[in-house]
Design a protein around this motif. Sequence first.
Motif, mmCIF file in Angstrom:
data_model
loop_
_atom_site.group_PDB
_atom_site.id
_atom_site.type_symbol
_atom_site.label_atom_id
_atom_site.label_comp_id
_atom_site.label_asym_id
_atom_site.label_seq_id
_atom_site.Cartn_x
_atom_site.Cartn_y
_atom_site.Cartn_z
ATOM 1 N N ALA A 78 0.827 -1.209 0.000
ATOM 2 C CA ALA A 78 0.000 0.000 0.000
ATOM 3 C C ALA A 78 0.865 1.265 0.000
ATOM 4 C CB ALA A 78 -0.927 -0.005 1.213
ATOM 5 N N LEU A 79 1.917 1.249 0.796
ATOM 6 C CA LEU A 79 2.753 2.447 0.897
ATOM 7 C C LEU A 79 3.423 2.792 -0.431
ATOM 8 C CD1 LEU A 79 4.411 2.005 4.428
ATOM 9 C CD2 LEU A 79 2.380 3.323 3.812
ATOM 10 N N ALA A 80 3.563 1.798 -1.295
ATOM 11 C CA ALA A 80 4.201 2.040 -2.594
ATOM 12 C C ALA A 80 3.188 2.095 -3.740
ATOM 13 C CB ALA A 80 5.220 0.924 -2.870
ATOM 14 N N CYS A 81 1.913 2.082 -3.410
ATOM 15 C CA CYS A 81 0.875 1.896 -4.433
ATOM 16 C C CYS A 81 0.728 3.118 -5.350
ATOM 17 C CB CYS A 81 -0.462 1.614 -3.756
ATOM 18 S SG CYS A 81 -1.809 1.392 -4.934
ATOM 19 N N VAL A 94 -1.930 6.752 3.795
ATOM 20 C CA VAL A 94 -2.365 6.605 5.187
ATOM 21 C C VAL A 94 -2.933 5.200 5.340
ATOM 22 C CG1 VAL A 94 -3.818 7.538 7.008
ATOM 23 C CG2 VAL A 94 -2.854 9.066 5.267
ATOM 24 N N PHE A 95 -2.113 4.304 5.868
ATOM 25 C CA PHE A 95 -2.514 2.900 5.908
ATOM 26 C C PHE A 95 -3.392 2.606 7.125
ATOM 27 C CE2 PHE A 95 -1.564 -1.689 6.658
ATOM 28 C CZ PHE A 95 -2.114 -2.164 5.482
ATOM 29 N N SER A 96 -2.988 3.095 8.302
ATOM 30 C CA SER A 96 -3.758 2.759 9.508
ATOM 31 C C SER A 96 -3.224 3.527 10.700
ATOM 32 C CB SER A 96 -3.659 1.266 9.806
ATOM 33 O OG SER A 96 -2.344 0.944 10.240
ATOM 34 N N ASP A 97 -3.907 3.346 11.817
ATOM 35 C CA ASP A 97 -3.389 3.743 13.122
ATOM 36 C C ASP A 97 -3.993 2.763 14.122
ATOM 37 O OD1 ASP A 97 -1.779 5.294 14.746
ATOM 38 O OD2 ASP A 97 -3.389 6.640 15.307
ATOM 39 N N GLY A 98 -3.474 2.776 15.339
ATOM 40 C CA GLY A 98 -4.009 1.878 16.353
ATOM 41 C C GLY A 98 -3.333 0.528 16.348
ATOM 42 N N ASN A 99 -4.052 -0.467 16.845
ATOM 43 C CA ASN A 99 -3.485 -1.784 17.127
ATOM 44 C C ASN A 99 -3.965 -2.828 16.128
ATOM 45 O OD1 ASN A 99 -2.582 -4.157 18.210
ATOM 46 N ND2 ASN A 99 -3.716 -3.979 20.123
ATOM 47 N N PRO A 100 -3.083 -3.403 15.320
ATOM 48 C CA PRO A 100 -3.510 -4.429 14.360
ATOM 49 C C PRO A 100 -4.004 -5.720 15.010
ATOM 50 C CG PRO A 100 -1.387 -3.493 13.744
ATOM 51 C CD PRO A 100 -1.678 -3.028 15.139
ATOM 52 N N SER A 101 -3.861 -5.842 16.330
ATOM 53 C CA SER A 101 -4.424 -7.003 17.031
ATOM 54 C C SER A 101 -5.747 -6.644 17.712
ATOM 55 C CB SER A 101 -3.437 -7.495 18.096
ATOM 56 O OG SER A 101 -2.200 -7.823 17.519
ATOM 57 N N GLY A 119 0.537 11.182 7.577
ATOM 58 C CA GLY A 119 0.538 9.745 7.304
ATOM 59 C C GLY A 119 -0.171 8.930 8.361
ATOM 60 N N ARG A 120 -0.892 9.588 9.276
ATOM 61 C CA ARG A 120 -1.604 8.891 10.347
ATOM 62 C C ARG A 120 -3.105 9.035 10.152
ATOM 63 N NH1 ARG A 120 1.532 7.919 14.870
ATOM 64 N NH2 ARG A 120 -0.326 7.879 16.154
ATOM 65 N N ALA A 121 -3.833 7.966 10.446
ATOM 66 C CA ALA A 121 -5.284 7.986 10.282
ATOM 67 C C ALA A 121 -5.957 8.691 11.452
ATOM 68 C CB ALA A 121 -5.818 6.555 10.171
ATOM 69 N N PHE A 122 -6.921 9.527 11.159
ATOM 70 C CA PHE A 122 -7.755 10.197 12.164
ATOM 71 C C PHE A 122 -6.927 10.961 13.187
ATOM 72 C CE2 PHE A 122 -10.989 7.629 10.292
ATOM 73 C CZ PHE A 122 -12.135 8.391 10.431
ATOM 74 N N VAL A 123 -6.302 12.025 12.735
ATOM 75 C CA VAL A 123 -5.635 12.955 13.629
ATOM 76 C C VAL A 123 -6.436 14.269 13.607
ATOM 77 C CG1 VAL A 123 -3.360 11.927 13.401
ATOM 78 C CG2 VAL A 123 -4.070 13.672 11.772
ATOM 79 N N GLY A 124 -5.997 15.262 14.372
ATOM 80 C CA GLY A 124 -6.719 16.527 14.442
ATOM 81 C C GLY A 124 -7.969 16.410 15.300
ATOM 82 N N CYS A 148 -8.651 2.828 10.121
ATOM 83 C CA CYS A 148 -8.198 2.992 8.736
ATOM 84 C C CYS A 148 -9.323 3.605 7.910
ATOM 85 C CB CYS A 148 -7.743 1.657 8.157
ATOM 86 S SG CYS A 148 -9.011 0.371 8.158
ATOM 87 N N ASN A 149 -9.095 3.726 6.629
ATOM 88 C CA ASN A 149 -10.081 4.305 5.721
ATOM 89 C C ASN A 149 -10.304 3.379 4.531
ATOM 90 O OD1 ASN A 149 -10.639 7.113 6.777
ATOM 91 N ND2 ASN A 149 -8.407 7.206 6.627
ATOM 92 N N VAL A 150 -11.408 3.609 3.833
ATOM 93 C CA VAL A 150 -11.643 2.850 2.605
ATOM 94 C C VAL A 150 -10.556 3.196 1.583
ATOM 95 C CG1 VAL A 150 -13.253 2.366 0.728
ATOM 96 C CG2 VAL A 150 -14.134 2.810 3.037
ATOM 97 N N LEU A 151 -10.306 4.491 1.422
ATOM 98 C CA LEU A 151 -9.222 4.935 0.535
ATOM 99 C C LEU A 151 -7.980 5.230 1.357
ATOM 100 C CD1 LEU A 151 -10.441 7.512 -2.151
ATOM 101 C CD2 LEU A 151 -10.157 5.036 -2.351
ATOM 102 N N LYS A 152 -6.833 4.887 0.839
ATOM 103 C CA LYS A 152 -5.588 5.107 1.577
ATOM 104 C C LYS A 152 -4.905 6.431 1.202
ATOM 105 C CE LYS A 152 -6.361 1.025 3.149
ATOM 106 N NZ LYS A 152 -7.376 0.988 4.210
#
Length: 251
Positions: A78-81, A94-101, A119-124, A148-152
């Motif tokens: 994704a980061l190289a998409c 912006v791939f994600s934030d938080g805990n992948p588990s 590059g972080r999801a849901f800031v501000g 995360c988001n539907v669109l990165k």
Amino acid sequence: MTRTPITPGQVARHLRQQGELGGNPVFLGDLSAEEALLLVVGGRDKEISSKDPGTGADGVGTPPGSVLPDYEALRSEALACSRCNLAQTRTNVVFSDGNPSARLVVVGEAPGAEEDRTGRAFVGRAGKLLDLLLGTIGMARESSAYICNVLKCRPPGNRNPLPGEMEVCSPFLRRQIELIVPEAILALGAVSGQFLTGKGLPLGQLRGEVYSYGGAPVVVTYHPAALLRNPGWTQATWDDLQLLRQVLDGA
Ligand code: SF4
């Protein structure tokens, strides 16, 4: 159905119980619940940190051991998409934030300006409100939620994602959910809600039901950015979060 209005006391009690504000008591006085939420969000930036202490600069934490190679491969991909034109205008994927588990996956629409910059999801402010809302049901971003988001990548000018962009980008989201195997998914806003439910209905008609995506139950509510603009939706959002809590509790 008659709804019982939420009170500032309930908000304060939930916040204190969940310890989301660093243990400092919050006096909400006679404010309405909406005023209380917005006051807290607007005035306590330092205390409500959206940074996951266990993550790297892009907010990606330690994924479950068994899926780590697949997860890292997906993230790297994704980061190289550059599968759609948004690759030409984005600053960061912006791939994600938080805990992948995490038990809970939260899905928004697409990165905004601040997310694109960091590059972080849901800031501000919207991110802080999301943290606050999750805190009322005992779900901390750092430990219990994967965001995360539907669109990165950010659509220019914060326009809505185009159908073609959703089509080429959504396999990333599908794979994220497959790897995380959450107990529940919270869809934020109409774009995310319509994608995850497969129903082209207005958000108001998507709320209040439990759907399924990839085997996980899905609850739909307002996007925090919309809630900031429309504090009168606080009661409805509260109700949606209680539904989500029931789903997580297996009720
Ligand atoms: S929005 Fe998705 S498909 Fe388009 S470039 Fe970004 S990661 Fe790739």
